[in-house]
Design an enzyme around this catalytic site. Sequence first.
Site, mmCIF file in Angstrom:
data_model
loop_
_atom_site.group_PDB
_atom_site.id
_atom_site.type_symbol
_atom_site.label_atom_id
_atom_site.label_comp_id
_atom_site.label_asym_id
_atom_site.label_seq_id
_atom_site.Cartn_x
_atom_site.Cartn_y
_atom_site.Cartn_z
ATOM 1 N N ASN A 111 -12.639 63.036 19.682
ATOM 2 C CA ASN A 111 -12.709 61.627 20.623
ATOM 3 C C ASN A 111 -13.143 60.864 19.594
ATOM 4 O O ASN A 111 -14.055 60.426 19.422
ATOM 5 C CB ASN A 111 -13.513 62.105 21.957
ATOM 6 N N HIS A 125 -5.987 58.590 26.059
ATOM 7 C CA HIS A 125 -7.625 58.441 25.507
ATOM 8 C C HIS A 125 -7.253 60.403 25.717
ATOM 9 O O HIS A 125 -7.928 60.776 25.986
ATOM 10 C CB HIS A 125 -8.163 57.876 26.308
ATOM 11 N N CYS A 168 -14.174 53.164 25.023
ATOM 12 C CA CYS A 168 -13.151 53.874 24.608
ATOM 13 C C CYS A 168 -11.624 53.381 26.114
ATOM 14 O O CYS A 168 -10.368 53.489 25.580
ATOM 15 C CB CYS A 168 -12.736 55.475 25.275
#
Lengths: 342, 77
Positions: free
Chosen positions: A291, A261, A119
């Site tokens: 996500n 993020h 990520c």
Amino acid sequence: MTGGAAGPADRAVVCGLGYRLPERVVTNAQLCERLDATEDWIVGRTGISRRRWVEPGEATSDLAVGAGRAALESAGGGPVDAVVLATTTPDYRCPATAPDVAARLGLNGVAAFDVSAVCTGFVYGLATAAGFIAAGLAERVLLIAAEAFSTLLDPDDRTTQPIFGDGAGAVVLRRGRADEPGAVGPLVLGSDGARAELITVKAGGSRFPFRTAVPDDGSQYFQMRGREVFRQSVERMSAAATEALDAAGWELREVDRMITHQANARVSAALATRLGLRRDAAPQNIAEVGNTAAASIPVLLAQAALDGTLKAGHRVLLAAFGGGLTWGATTLTWPELEVHDA
Amino acid sequence: MFELLKSVMSEVLQLNVDGLRPDASREDAGIDSLAVVELSLVLKQHHGMEITDDELFELATLAEIVTLMEQRKRTAA
């Protein structure tokens, strides 16, 4: 490359931005048909209402090409000297996905490779692209972050299945000066391999290769130790963000937008609380897209630029955290950009 | 200390604390497995109390959390 009084032209400057999401929308109600979970439970735990997933046969490169094309159009076309693709879900274990993406974008022949930082991939990718420019290897770099994370998920795991969405975001970076709008500021990067176990897809690599059959113990799927990841993500991102602000010489109160993020709506809220940043300075899109791992920052940048949440002149703080563990943060003043809806 | 816990639950965790009693269970009060992390981070950052999320996760009621907070407040003082 000398720039006189204004400083040398050795920095990476954002000059194009685009994103692409797959067409297929997956709602919480659809997931709850199979999972031991309710829609309220998913929203309460994650802040996510729906996400986009690829169709069977659709791959990371397909999303990457869409986002890359949009970013190149936003930059007004023109050549690039390198294509960097940040992804956790390459089309194949070998070769990297970036060369295929470059070829399909009409950029065949340029340097092209993947960056793997889960990520945090987009922020690591920014550092990679900035390094190419600073080293004189490139005048312009196309950085794409693309994920088909749904392909890693255990269909029966309620703790991971609702969280992740698929998508891609991309930026074009050109050579420029540190004082220009869009110039990527000081980059803070870090890792903690001693905590690698917190976020894994164990099988299918060299440690546990697929030989004749896929294992049935769950090790072929993405696994995450949620509570520890939550704590680490808030602590690491807040520390990296603070360090990046210090390096840029900015005060927290000068930050107009913090784009982080999109791990989980509650991570973002806890991060804003910890930093002491007002929550309206930290836009989120996780409710609609989930996500999207490495893609989450450029997708949110593009959507925020399109809906006016992010405006030219805004002082922007970027921060990410992911498997590895890895984390990173940087700053930039948002430039004038023409962004097209995907 | 129960009032401090309620104020953190209300202002930081954004939970409804109306009519909440100390014997309420942690889960029923809305302090789920992620909220124990949020609570642990805030108690340390703003109130100087070192309580890990693992410790909070093991506690069944708000009263038990309050007892631990009182112990750690004394330790820190």
